[in-house]
Design a protein around this motif. Sequence first.
Motif, PDB file in Angstrom:
ATOM      1  N   THR A  67       0.864  -1.178   0.000  1.00 47.97           N
ATOM      2  CA  THR A  67       0.000   0.000   0.000  1.00 47.97           C
ATOM      3  C   THR A  67       0.895   1.220   0.000  1.00 47.97           C
ATOM      4  O   THR A  67       1.835   1.324   0.795  1.00 47.97           O
ATOM      5  N   LEU A  68       0.596   2.150  -0.910  1.00 46.67           N
ATOM      6  CA  LEU A  68       1.426   3.336  -1.101  1.00 46.67           C
ATOM      7  C   LEU A  68       0.573   4.593  -0.961  1.00 46.67           C
ATOM      8  O   LEU A  68      -0.439   4.752  -1.645  1.00 46.67           O
ATOM      9  N   LEU A  69       0.993   5.470  -0.063  1.00 45.87           N
ATOM     10  CA  LEU A  69       0.367   6.778   0.088  1.00 45.87           C
ATOM     11  C   LEU A  69       1.337   7.809  -0.456  1.00 45.87           C
ATOM     12  O   LEU A  69       2.447   7.959   0.067  1.00 45.87           O
ATOM     13  N   ALA A  70       0.951   8.497  -1.526  1.00 47.76           N
ATOM     14  CA  ALA A  70       1.800   9.514  -2.146  1.00 47.76           C
ATOM     15  C   ALA A  70       1.233  10.894  -1.849  1.00 47.76           C
ATOM     16  O   ALA A  70       0.040  11.142  -2.066  1.00 47.76           O
ATOM     17  N   GLU A  71       2.082  11.785  -1.357  1.00 50.47           N
ATOM     18  CA  GLU A  71       1.685  13.157  -1.058  1.00 50.47           C
ATOM     19  C   GLU A  71       2.643  14.094  -1.791  1.00 50.47           C
ATOM     20  O   GLU A  71       3.829  14.161  -1.469  1.00 50.47           O
ATOM     21  N   GLN A  72       2.110  14.796  -2.797  1.00 53.92           N
ATOM     22  CA  GLN A  72       2.912  15.693  -3.630  1.00 53.92           C
ATOM     23  C   GLN A  72       2.197  17.039  -3.746  1.00 53.92           C
ATOM     24  O   GLN A  72       1.527  17.316  -4.735  1.00 53.92           O
ATOM     25  N   PRO A  73       2.331  17.891  -2.734  1.00 52.36           N
ATOM     26  CA  PRO A  73       1.566  19.144  -2.676  1.00 52.36           C
ATOM     27  C   PRO A  73       1.789  20.067  -3.866  1.00 52.36           C
ATOM     28  O   PRO A  73       0.909  20.867  -4.200  1.00 52.36           O
ATOM     29  N   SER A  74       2.934  19.980  -4.530  1.00 50.30           N
ATOM     30  CA  SER A  74       3.186  20.882  -5.651  1.00 50.30           C
ATOM     31  C   SER A  74       2.322  20.556  -6.858  1.00 50.30           C
ATOM     32  O   SER A  74       2.156  21.382  -7.757  1.00 50.30           O
ATOM     33  N   ARG A  75       1.758  19.363  -6.905  1.00 49.01           N
ATOM     34  CA  ARG A  75       0.827  19.016  -7.976  1.00 49.01           C
ATOM     35  C   ARG A  75      -0.553  19.530  -7.581  1.00 49.01           C
ATOM     36  O   ARG A  75      -1.311  18.844  -6.916  1.00 49.01           O
ATOM     37  N   THR A  76      -0.879  20.726  -8.014  1.00 44.42           N
ATOM     38  CA  THR A  76      -2.140  21.321  -7.576  1.00 44.42           C
ATOM     39  C   THR A  76      -3.354  20.590  -8.128  1.00 44.42           C
ATOM     40  O   THR A  76      -4.405  20.544  -7.495  1.00 44.42           O
ATOM     41  N   ALA A  77      -3.243  20.016  -9.335  1.00 43.06           N
ATOM     42  CA  ALA A  77      -4.394  19.334  -9.931  1.00 43.06           C
ATOM     43  C   ALA A  77      -4.657  17.985  -9.269  1.00 43.06           C
ATOM     44  O   ALA A  77      -5.795  17.565  -9.147  1.00 43.06           O
ATOM     45  N   PRO A  79      -2.859  16.382  -5.951  1.00 40.19           N
ATOM     46  CA  PRO A  79      -1.770  16.452  -4.976  1.00 40.19           C
ATOM     47  C   PRO A  79      -1.431  15.155  -4.259  1.00 40.19           C
ATOM     48  O   PRO A  79      -0.511  15.145  -3.432  1.00 40.19           O
ATOM     49  N   GLY A  80      -2.135  14.083  -4.535  1.00 45.05           N
ATOM     50  CA  GLY A  80      -1.785  12.841  -3.853  1.00 45.05           C
ATOM     51  C   GLY A  80      -2.702  11.702  -4.238  1.00 45.05           C
ATOM     52  O   GLY A  80      -3.737  11.896  -4.884  1.00 45.05           O
ATOM     53  N   TYR A  81      -2.307  10.519  -3.850  1.00 45.68           N
ATOM     54  CA  TYR A  81      -3.129   9.343  -4.090  1.00 45.68           C
ATOM     55  C   TYR A  81      -2.732   8.244  -3.114  1.00 45.68           C
ATOM     56  O   TYR A  81      -1.643   8.266  -2.527  1.00 45.68           O
ATOM     57  N   ARG A  82      -3.631   7.294  -2.934  1.00 49.83           N
ATOM     58  CA  ARG A  82      -3.380   6.140  -2.080  1.00 49.83           C
ATOM     59  C   ARG A  82      -3.804   4.903  -2.859  1.00 49.83           C
ATOM     60  O   ARG A  82      -4.938   4.839  -3.358  1.00 49.83           O
ATOM     61  N   VAL A  83      -2.914   3.941  -2.975  1.00 51.92           N
ATOM     62  CA  VAL A  83      -3.204   2.732  -3.736  1.00 51.92           C
ATOM     63  C   VAL A  83      -2.701   1.504  -2.990  1.00 51.92           C
ATOM     64  O   VAL A  83      -1.722   1.557  -2.263  1.00 51.92           O
ATOM     65  N   SER A  84      -3.416   0.391  -3.191  1.00 53.16           N
ATOM     66  CA  SER A  84      -2.951  -0.925  -2.747  1.00 53.16           C
ATOM     67  C   SER A  84      -2.904  -1.788  -4.001  1.00 53.16           C
ATOM     68  O   SER A  84      -3.882  -1.862  -4.741  1.00 53.16           O
ATOM     69  N   PHE A  85      -1.771  -2.434  -4.247  1.00 50.25           N
ATOM     70  CA  PHE A  85      -1.636  -3.200  -5.477  1.00 50.25           C
ATOM     71  C   PHE A  85      -0.791  -4.456  -5.241  1.00 50.25           C
ATOM     72  O   PHE A  85      -0.054  -4.553  -4.244  1.00 50.25           O
ATOM     73  N   ASP A  86      -0.934  -5.421  -6.151  1.00 55.17           N
ATOM     74  CA  ASP A  86      -0.151  -6.644  -6.043  1.00 55.17           C
ATOM     75  C   ASP A  86       0.554  -6.935  -7.368  1.00 55.17           C
ATOM     76  O   ASP A  86       0.402  -6.197  -8.348  1.00 55.17           O
ATOM     77  N   GLN A  87       1.308  -8.011  -7.382  1.00 60.41           N
ATOM     78  CA  GLN A  87       2.108  -8.337  -8.566  1.00 60.41           C
ATOM     79  C   GLN A  87       1.287  -8.994  -9.663  1.00 60.41           C
ATOM     80  O   GLN A  87       1.806  -9.253 -10.752  1.00 60.41           O
TER      81      GLN A  87
END
Length: 262
Positions: A67-77, A79-87
């Motif tokens: 599970t990955l939580l990405a926080e990128q405030p400079s991307r105004t359109a 700014p983040g996402y949360r995903v759970s993924f497998d192979q």
Amino acid sequence: MRTSGVLSAGLAAVAMVALAACGAAEKSPPPEVPAVPSITASPSEDTVALELAKKAREALLGSPSVTLLAEQPSRTANPGYRVSFDQQGNCVGESRVEHGSFLFRKVGEEGWSHPDRAWLEYDSDTRSHTPPEDREEVFALMSKWQPDDEAVLKEWRARCSAQFVADLIRSESPTTKTLKVARIATGTVGGTPVIVLRSAGLSGITKVSVAAEGTPYPLKVEFDSSGREPSGTFTLSGFGEPVPADRPQPGEIWVAPKNSGE
């Protein structure tokens, strides 16, 4: 049905925003290669740190799921996402956009998405101007899972991958190559003891918090960009846990209405 025009316009807007939410237009031309960042550490520290970074990268890419939580405030359109993924190509998550979020799921090579209530209300109030008496009917339809085309799926695949974060930890690529790694601290992430590495590379400076016990999973990656990609913080968890990405039931999927003349 009196809402057909509103629905068509609203669904068209959803498709456009789903693509915009992926941030494809936010990339800027790559700058010149920056000077090598300076890191002070003894040779022995560098040797140990480089090996730990290598193991953290391998642990991340080798995990059956994450599970990955990405926080990128400079991307105004978006700014983040949360995903759970497998192979196996399964993924479920949420991508934040201005004024709301888009939910998505991917099973193998098929994907579906829809906006959340906050985005639908904003869109209705500012653009589509859905009449109050039709709002709930429109919202119910637009909240169904809508099949994604290849362009949108390409963006979801990029999000449902650990490759970008792995390259921030350690990279041999000519454009993002890691130049030096040093141990700089110890601490905890979510109660787990970690060793903190500082990695200098052509893409920028990265702080990597690696689990100090058990499998050396990277638990947090803090990236200060040199300009090629947006800076951001990536928090990782759920290693090896099942991914709840099920195919939507037929009644949960939006189906375009047939023309009355057909």
